[in-house]
Design a protein around this motif. Sequence first.
Motif, mmCIF file in Angstrom:
data_model
loop_
_atom_site.group_PDB
_atom_site.id
_atom_site.type_symbol
_atom_site.label_atom_id
_atom_site.label_comp_id
_atom_site.label_asym_id
_atom_site.label_seq_id
_atom_site.Cartn_x
_atom_site.Cartn_y
_atom_site.Cartn_z
ATOM 1 N N HIS A 109 11.956 3.299 -1.467
ATOM 2 C CA HIS A 109 11.630 3.431 -0.044
ATOM 3 C C HIS A 109 12.906 3.381 0.803
ATOM 4 O O HIS A 109 13.109 4.207 1.693
ATOM 5 C CB HIS A 109 10.699 2.295 0.389
ATOM 6 C CG HIS A 109 9.265 2.509 0.034
ATOM 7 N ND1 HIS A 109 8.546 3.615 0.438
ATOM 8 C CD2 HIS A 109 8.391 1.756 -0.685
ATOM 9 C CE1 HIS A 109 7.303 3.528 -0.022
ATOM 10 N NE2 HIS A 109 7.184 2.408 -0.707
ATOM 11 N N HIS B 92 8.215 5.635 4.920
ATOM 12 C CA HIS B 92 7.539 4.749 3.960
ATOM 13 C C HIS B 92 6.096 5.230 3.708
ATOM 14 O O HIS B 92 5.640 5.279 2.570
ATOM 15 C CB HIS B 92 7.524 3.308 4.486
ATOM 16 C CG HIS B 92 6.834 2.348 3.567
ATOM 17 N ND1 HIS B 92 7.529 1.439 2.805
ATOM 18 C CD2 HIS B 92 5.523 2.162 3.276
ATOM 19 C CE1 HIS B 92 6.662 0.746 2.071
ATOM 20 N NE2 HIS B 92 5.433 1.153 2.348
ATOM 21 N N ASP C 114 4.322 6.311 0.186
ATOM 22 C CA ASP C 114 3.103 5.736 -0.387
ATOM 23 C C ASP C 114 2.031 6.794 -0.578
ATOM 24 O O ASP C 114 1.183 6.681 -1.466
ATOM 25 C CB ASP C 114 2.564 4.616 0.519
ATOM 26 C CG ASP C 114 3.283 3.297 0.259
ATOM 27 O OD1 ASP C 114 4.102 3.245 -0.692
ATOM 28 O OD2 ASP C 114 3.039 2.318 0.989
ATOM 29 N N HIS D 118 -2.772 -5.923 2.075
ATOM 30 C CA HIS D 118 -1.700 -4.985 1.714
ATOM 31 C C HIS D 118 -2.169 -3.534 1.870
ATOM 32 O O HIS D 118 -3.276 -3.186 1.501
ATOM 33 C CB HIS D 118 -1.241 -5.243 0.283
ATOM 34 C CG HIS D 118 -0.162 -4.303 -0.180
ATOM 35 N ND1 HIS D 118 0.944 -4.012 0.601
ATOM 36 C CD2 HIS D 118 -0.023 -3.576 -1.309
ATOM 37 C CE1 HIS D 118 1.711 -3.142 -0.056
ATOM 38 N NE2 HIS D 118 1.146 -2.867 -1.207
ATOM 39 N N ARG D 119 -1.250 -2.698 2.382
ATOM 40 C CA ARG D 119 -1.511 -1.277 2.629
ATOM 41 C C ARG D 119 -2.650 -1.064 3.625
ATOM 42 O O ARG D 119 -3.497 -0.191 3.431
ATOM 43 C CB ARG D 119 -1.844 -0.545 1.322
ATOM 44 C CG ARG D 119 -0.622 -0.309 0.466
ATOM 45 C CD ARG D 119 -0.883 0.793 -0.523
ATOM 46 N NE ARG D 119 0.282 0.960 -1.411
ATOM 47 C CZ ARG D 119 0.535 2.058 -2.085
ATOM 48 N NH1 ARG D 119 -0.259 3.089 -1.979
ATOM 49 N NH2 ARG D 119 1.589 2.142 -2.848
ATOM 50 N N ASP E 203 5.911 -2.794 3.941
ATOM 51 C CA ASP E 203 5.537 -3.645 2.815
ATOM 52 C C ASP E 203 5.748 -5.132 3.099
ATOM 53 O O ASP E 203 5.627 -5.969 2.205
ATOM 54 C CB ASP E 203 6.272 -3.231 1.537
ATOM 55 C CG ASP E 203 5.560 -2.081 0.836
ATOM 56 O OD1 ASP E 203 4.421 -1.764 1.234
ATOM 57 O OD2 ASP E 203 6.136 -1.498 -0.097
ATOM 58 N N HIS F 268 0.496 0.160 7.435
ATOM 59 C CA HIS F 268 0.633 1.479 6.830
ATOM 60 C C HIS F 268 -0.119 2.535 7.647
ATOM 61 O O HIS F 268 -0.730 3.451 7.094
ATOM 62 C CB HIS F 268 0.124 1.463 5.387
ATOM 63 C CG HIS F 268 1.055 0.748 4.443
ATOM 64 N ND1 HIS F 268 1.292 -0.599 4.532
ATOM 65 C CD2 HIS F 268 1.819 1.201 3.414
ATOM 66 C CE1 HIS F 268 2.153 -0.949 3.586
ATOM 67 N NE2 HIS F 268 2.499 0.120 2.894
HETATM 68 ZN ZN LIG Z 1 3.788 0.442 1.192
#
Ligand SMILES: [Zn+2]
Length: 269
Positions: A6, A195, A199, A103-104, A49, A108
Amino acid sequence: MMGPSHALSGAAVWLAGSWALDYAGVVEQSPLAVAVGTAVCAGGALLPDLDLSGKVTANKGGATVARTFGVVSLFVAEVVEKVSLGVYHATKLSKDPNRKNGHRTLTHTIPFTVLVGWGTTALCTKYGKWAVIPILFFMMGLALRGLFHQWAQRAGWVIVTLASAAAAYYAFLNLPADRGYPMLGLAVGVGCFVHLIGDMLTSAGAPILWPIPIGRQMWRMIGLPDAIALKAGGKVEVIVLRAVFTLIALAAGTALLGRAVLRTLNVVS
Ligand SMILES: [Zn+2]
């Protein structure tokens, strides 16, 4: 993708973009401004992240970015993950799966990308050096962690923190104050966006369309289908992609430096 990939992709995109703008005669930057923008964009490409938390009390786990400043950033990651999970639950529709981890999710999304980019510029404009120095410090730390991950792992977070502080202060003293602020916000935002693209190359994807509902889903993960998706941490990512990002970064960086030298010699204007 993993942290170092990343960060490298962020650096490559910023350098390539700076070269294109310089070549087209739209924006000319000093070598220092390019270097700072590259570092901030590389750091920005790790920022999403920060929602991947580890074990704060044991000082273990978490994403590359969460380990940058030791327990402090692990704690921040914990908070970011929980807030993201809260926003997820508050906005999820019937087709969105239940989640136990944030997460994500929020970090994101496009709104997050725009918000941190705009927020960075707003803070720097309002508070001047009292915002610029801490932001540079934070982003330089992330960049060091991502771009020089093996060194950073060996050196430990204390050295990384000291090196980021020194780099941030040096950059602040030498950057022209008038043009630095919008550039900082743009670099953070572009980094975050890069980023998301990274992903999306994996099958897990990113909920890039949030908060636009599709069907009964607000958090649809958009990514490549399994058959052609990039395997996170796999050979293609670690060997091929990192080599490509490095080559782009080196080529654009060399070209930019070359033009800066020619400019001082008055060969090109
Ligand atoms: Zn990520």
